[in-house]
Design a protein around this motif. Structure first.
Motif, PDB file in Angstrom:
ATOM      1  N   VAL A   1       0.788  -1.250  -0.106  1.00 29.40           N
ATOM      2  CA  VAL A   1      -0.084  -0.117  -0.008  1.00 29.40           C
ATOM      3  C   VAL A   1       0.811   1.278   0.012  1.00 29.40           C
ATOM      4  N   ASP A   2       1.813   1.322   0.743  1.00 26.08           N
ATOM      5  CA  ASP A   2       2.846   2.449   1.118  1.00 26.08           C
ATOM      6  C   ASP A   2       3.513   2.478  -0.630  1.00 26.08           C
TER       7      ASP A   2
ATOM      8  N   THR B   1      -0.019   4.506   6.256  1.00 23.75           N
ATOM      9  CA  THR B   1       0.589   3.567   7.236  1.00 23.75           C
ATOM     10  C   THR B   1      -0.929   2.636   7.464  1.00 23.75           C
ATOM     11  N   VAL B   2      -0.731   1.493   7.970  1.00 22.72           N
ATOM     12  CA  VAL B   2      -1.877   0.664   8.221  1.00 22.72           C
ATOM     13  C   VAL B   2      -1.882   0.299   9.782  1.00 22.72           C
TER      14      VAL B   2
ATOM     15  N   TYR C   1      -6.916  -0.208   9.043  1.00 19.26           N
ATOM     16  CA  TYR C   1      -7.112   1.415   8.809  1.00 19.26           C
ATOM     17  C   TYR C   1      -6.155   2.026   8.240  1.00 19.26           C
ATOM     18  N   LEU C   2      -6.365   2.593   6.917  1.00 16.35           N
ATOM     19  CA  LEU C   2      -5.412   3.269   6.053  1.00 16.35           C
ATOM     20  C   LEU C   2      -5.443   4.762   6.436  1.00 16.35           C
ATOM     21  N   THR C   3      -4.097   5.304   6.749  1.00 12.58           N
ATOM     22  CA  THR C   3      -3.912   6.586   7.283  1.00 12.58           C
ATOM     23  C   THR C   3      -2.530   7.303   6.367  1.00 12.58           C
TER      24      THR C   3
ATOM     25  N   ALA D   1      -9.267   5.293   4.830  1.00  8.86           N
ATOM     26  CA  ALA D   1     -10.232   4.082   4.502  1.00  8.86           C
ATOM     27  C   ALA D   1      -9.804   2.939   5.545  1.00  8.86           C
ATOM     28  N   ARG D   2     -10.810   2.043   5.684  1.00  9.88           N
ATOM     29  CA  ARG D   2     -10.620   0.839   6.377  1.00  9.88           C
ATOM     30  C   ARG D   2     -11.059  -0.461   5.656  1.00  9.88           C
TER      31      ARG D   2
END
Length: 114
Positions: A16-17, A31-32, A40-42, A57-58
């Protein structure tokens, strides 16, 4: 719901990163944070001095590395709303969830102040 194994969590975090770095250059990092079957994506701005980040998002693990549900973060209610991906499907990969969340949350960020 099944909980993703530690190795899969690490893989998702890295993918994801890396995907964000290539496709969402306005972000410095994604980050997750994990809680049970949820990730939880931040997002983090490149120049964020306090590094608090902002929710995107989640994702929810369904037992397969390629099949996750998706919920978009809604700032107006400070909650997550089950959603479909940009392709209209209710399940997909974490990167597809990231693309949908960034399309919604980061649209035309270069035209607005943060």
């Amino acid at each position: 719901m099944p909980v993703p194994p530690k190795q899969l969590k690490s893989l998702v975090e890295d993918e994801v990163d890396s995907h964000a770095y290539k496709h969402w250059p306005q972000l410095g990092e994604v980050t997750v944070r994990w809680r049970g079957s949820y990730g939880y994506l931040t997002g983090h701005w490149d120049d964020d001095e306090d590094d608090t980040g902002f929710p995107l998002a989640r994702i929810e693990y369904l037992g397969s590395p390629e099949m996750w549900t998706f919920a978009i973060y809604q700032p107006s209610s400070d909650s997550y709303q089950e959603s479909v991906l940009l392709n209209g499907r209710p399940v997909g990969t974490p990167n597809e969830a990231l693309d949908c969340a960034c399309t919604i949350h980061l649209a035309q960020t270069d035209d607005h102040t943060r």
